[in-house]
Design an enzyme around this catalytic site. Structure first.
Site, PDB file in Angstrom:
ATOM      1  N   LYS A  68       0.838  -1.213   0.000  1.00  0.00           N
ATOM      2  CA  LYS A  68       0.000   0.000   0.000  1.00  0.00           C
ATOM      3  C   LYS A  68       0.873   1.264   0.000  1.00  0.00           C
ATOM      4  CE  LYS A  68      -2.187  -1.510   3.681  1.00  0.00           C
ATOM      5  NZ  LYS A  68      -1.567  -2.856   3.748  1.00  0.00           N
ATOM      6  N   THR A  69       1.864   1.291   0.908  1.00  0.00           N
ATOM      7  CA  THR A  69       2.754   2.454   0.974  1.00  0.00           C
ATOM      8  C   THR A  69       3.552   2.575  -0.322  1.00  0.00           C
ATOM      9  OG1 THR A  69       2.975   1.922   3.300  1.00  0.00           O
ATOM     10  CG2 THR A  69       4.523   3.537   2.434  1.00  0.00           C
ATOM     11  N   ASP A 113      -1.280   6.744   6.358  1.00  0.00           N
ATOM     12  CA  ASP A 113      -1.289   5.310   6.654  1.00  0.00           C
ATOM     13  C   ASP A 113      -2.224   5.082   7.843  1.00  0.00           C
ATOM     14  OD1 ASP A 113      -0.558   2.729   6.330  1.00  0.00           O
ATOM     15  OD2 ASP A 113       1.436   2.906   7.203  1.00  0.00           O
ATOM     16  N   THR A 162      -5.624  -1.420   6.870  1.00  0.00           N
ATOM     17  CA  THR A 162      -5.732  -2.877   6.921  1.00  0.00           C
ATOM     18  C   THR A 162      -7.170  -3.254   7.273  1.00  0.00           C
ATOM     19  OG1 THR A 162      -4.984  -2.642   9.183  1.00  0.00           O
ATOM     20  CG2 THR A 162      -3.359  -3.372   7.589  1.00  0.00           C
ATOM     21  N   ARG A 221       6.543  -8.236   1.806  1.00  0.00           N
ATOM     22  CA  ARG A 221       7.408  -7.812   2.923  1.00  0.00           C
ATOM     23  C   ARG A 221       8.016  -9.028   3.619  1.00  0.00           C
ATOM     24  NH1 ARG A 221       4.480  -4.393   6.792  1.00  0.00           N
ATOM     25  NH2 ARG A 221       4.971  -2.653   5.435  1.00  0.00           N
TER      26      ARG A 221
HETATM   27  P1  ADP Z   1       2.105  -1.978   3.201  1.00  0.00           P
HETATM   28  O1  ADP Z   1       2.138  -0.486   3.134  1.00  0.00           O
HETATM   29  O2  ADP Z   1       0.924  -2.587   2.482  1.00  0.00           O
HETATM   30  O3  ADP Z   1       2.236  -2.525   4.609  1.00  0.00           O
HETATM   31  P2  ADP Z   1       4.638  -1.788   1.809  1.00  0.00           P
HETATM   32  O4  ADP Z   1       4.255  -0.916   0.678  1.00  0.00           O
HETATM   33  O5  ADP Z   1       5.410  -1.156   2.935  1.00  0.00           O
HETATM   34  O6  ADP Z   1       3.361  -2.554   2.399  1.00  0.00           O
HETATM   35  O7  ADP Z   1       5.460  -3.028   1.188  1.00  0.00           O
HETATM   36  C1  ADP Z   1       6.377  -3.780   1.929  1.00  0.00           C
HETATM   37  C2  ADP Z   1       7.610  -4.116   1.097  1.00  0.00           C
HETATM   38  O8  ADP Z   1       7.249  -5.068   0.107  1.00  0.00           O
HETATM   39  C3  ADP Z   1       8.182  -2.924   0.332  1.00  0.00           C
HETATM   40  O9  ADP Z   1       9.274  -2.363   0.996  1.00  0.00           O
HETATM   41  C4  ADP Z   1       8.635  -3.497  -0.985  1.00  0.00           C
HETATM   42  O10 ADP Z   1      10.002  -3.823  -0.907  1.00  0.00           O
HETATM   43  C5  ADP Z   1       7.880  -4.797  -1.123  1.00  0.00           C
HETATM   44  N1  ADP Z   1       6.823  -4.701  -2.147  1.00  0.00           N
HETATM   45  C6  ADP Z   1       5.519  -4.403  -1.934  1.00  0.00           C
HETATM   46  N2  ADP Z   1       4.815  -4.472  -3.075  1.00  0.00           N
HETATM   47  C7  ADP Z   1       5.684  -4.830  -4.043  1.00  0.00           C
HETATM   48  C8  ADP Z   1       5.548  -5.084  -5.443  1.00  0.00           C
HETATM   49  N3  ADP Z   1       4.367  -4.964  -6.060  1.00  0.00           N
HETATM   50  N4  ADP Z   1       6.644  -5.443  -6.138  1.00  0.00           N
HETATM   51  C9  ADP Z   1       7.846  -5.562  -5.504  1.00  0.00           C
HETATM   52  N5  ADP Z   1       8.036  -5.347  -4.179  1.00  0.00           N
HETATM   53  C10 ADP Z   1       6.980  -4.986  -3.450  1.00  0.00           C
END
Ligand code: ADP
Length: 331
Positions: A68-69, A113, A162, A221
């Site tokens: 998401k981030t 977030d 989430t 992640r």
């Molecule tokens: P969320 O915000 O949903 O908790 P993040 O955006 O922080 O998740 O993603 C976590 C990690 O996963 C990121 O640092 C990145 O390295 C990896 N990641 C997430 N989505 C992808 C994607 N589509 N392709 C490659 N790596 C990804």
């Protein structure tokens, strides 16, 4: 700067580069998986660019670690916009949001977030900002109270959560674009791990990345984290190259089982079986038994167990399924 060989054989410049390596994709093309979301996002971005307009407000929802981030920062990069980040718990008062909003430029992206954790006051303060790009700010109180109306630049709010169910209906309805992020397939995670291994300059034998991807609970992640742990193991206990044997041993040390469940997942299942006869049991009760936060169980543990059919959610609480009992050896 002094350039010299370090213990690892890299120059300081090379070493600095590898410390700073960011695994987060910067452009949409670098994001792997989430095909449908990426396609819709790409159309929305192109359309907004063609009209020279900022994007509509967006909401990304889904379990933690799915990107998401990452997508929020990718959207800002693709739009050539400045990204400003905050989170629900950090914006406690209307004044906190006021500071952010009044400094925002046209087309900028404001990322919030855990948007489900905004207080009602802040949420209500955001409504006119999102809808009419203005805020009404009250200064002083009692007889001297004055409401000042501030016009804002047209910005894009991107919220991540989430728990989309906890968002109030008025807030949810102010997002023009809502995307649900799904768990990734093993093939998609393998592709992500190939990219990560390349960025980390890690040598891997055939099949090792699939092996890690299959145990990453559908989450990039987790996949990246396990790869780094196995890399450490390979470096200290082996030659630094990932082999199937090294991966197996590294994952065992991390207590990751063949389905990718970790110790907390298994404790959750065992508590439900041993203490509550397999359920139904309320989440508060299970959290108290495990000494864990309810939020951690609901956000991190439960979604994947529900997804693989190990837990059922009923009106009376959580229940384990026969597959879960067999998996933890308590059939
Ligand atoms: P969320 O915000 O949903 O908790 P993040 O955006 O922080 O998740 O993603 C976590 C990690 O996963 C990121 O640092 C990145 O390295 C990896 N990641 C997430 N989505 C992808 C994607 N589509 N392709 C490659 N790596 C990804």
């Amino acid at each position: 700067m002094t350039i010299g060989r370090t213990l690892s054989g890299q120059t300081l410049d090379e070493q600095e580069e590898s410390y700073n390596v960011s695994l987060r994709p910067k452009h949409l093309a670098e994001c792997l998986g989430q095909k449908t979301v990426k396609e819709k996002l790409s159309i929305a971005i192109t359309a907004a660019q063609q009209r020279c307009e900022p994007l509509e407000h967006m909401l990304f929802h889904g379990p933690p670690g799915l990107g998401k981030t990452t997508l929020a920062s990718v959207v800002a990069t693709e739009m050539g916009a400045t990204l400003r980040c905050s989170s629900g718990p950090a914006l406690a008062k209307a004044g906190d949001v006021m500071g952010l909003l009044t400094n925002i430029g046209t087309g900028d992206v404001l990322f919030i977030d855990e948007i489900h954790r905004l207080s009602t006051v802040v949420e209500e303060f955001l409504y006119p900002a999102m809808e009419d790009f203005k805020v009404d700010f009250t200064v002083d109180s009692g007889l001297h109270a004055k409401t000042i109306n501030f016009p804002l630049k047209r910005f894009t709010l991107i919220g991540a959560t989430t728990r989309v169910g906890l968002l109030s209906a008025p807030l949810r309805s102010r997002f023009g674009i809502l995307y649900h992020l799904e768990y990734y397939s093993t093939d998609e995670l393998t592709e992500i791990l190939h990219r990560t291994a390349e960025l980390l300059r890690l040598e891997c034998q055939e099949g090792t990345l699939e092996q890690i991807a299959g145990r990453s609970r559908g989450t990039p992640r987790i996949a990246n984290r396990l790869l780094k742990r196995v890399r450490d193991y390979a470096q200290v206990k082996g030659t630094g190259v990932l082999s199937k044997d090294i991966v197996e041993k590294g994952l065992k040390m991390e207590q990751i089982d063949p389905l990718g469940l970790d110790e907390l997942d298994r404790s959750f299942l065992r508590a439900l079986i041993r203490v509550y006869d397999g359920g139904p049991a309320g989440i508060e009760a299970i959290a108290a038994t495990l000494g864990e936060e309810r939020d951690t169980l609901e956000d991190v543990v439960e979604p994947y167990l529900l997804q693989i059919g190990f837990v059922r959610r009923t009106k009376r609480g959580r229940e384990v399924t026969p597959q879960a009992r067999a998996h933890v050896g308590l059939a």
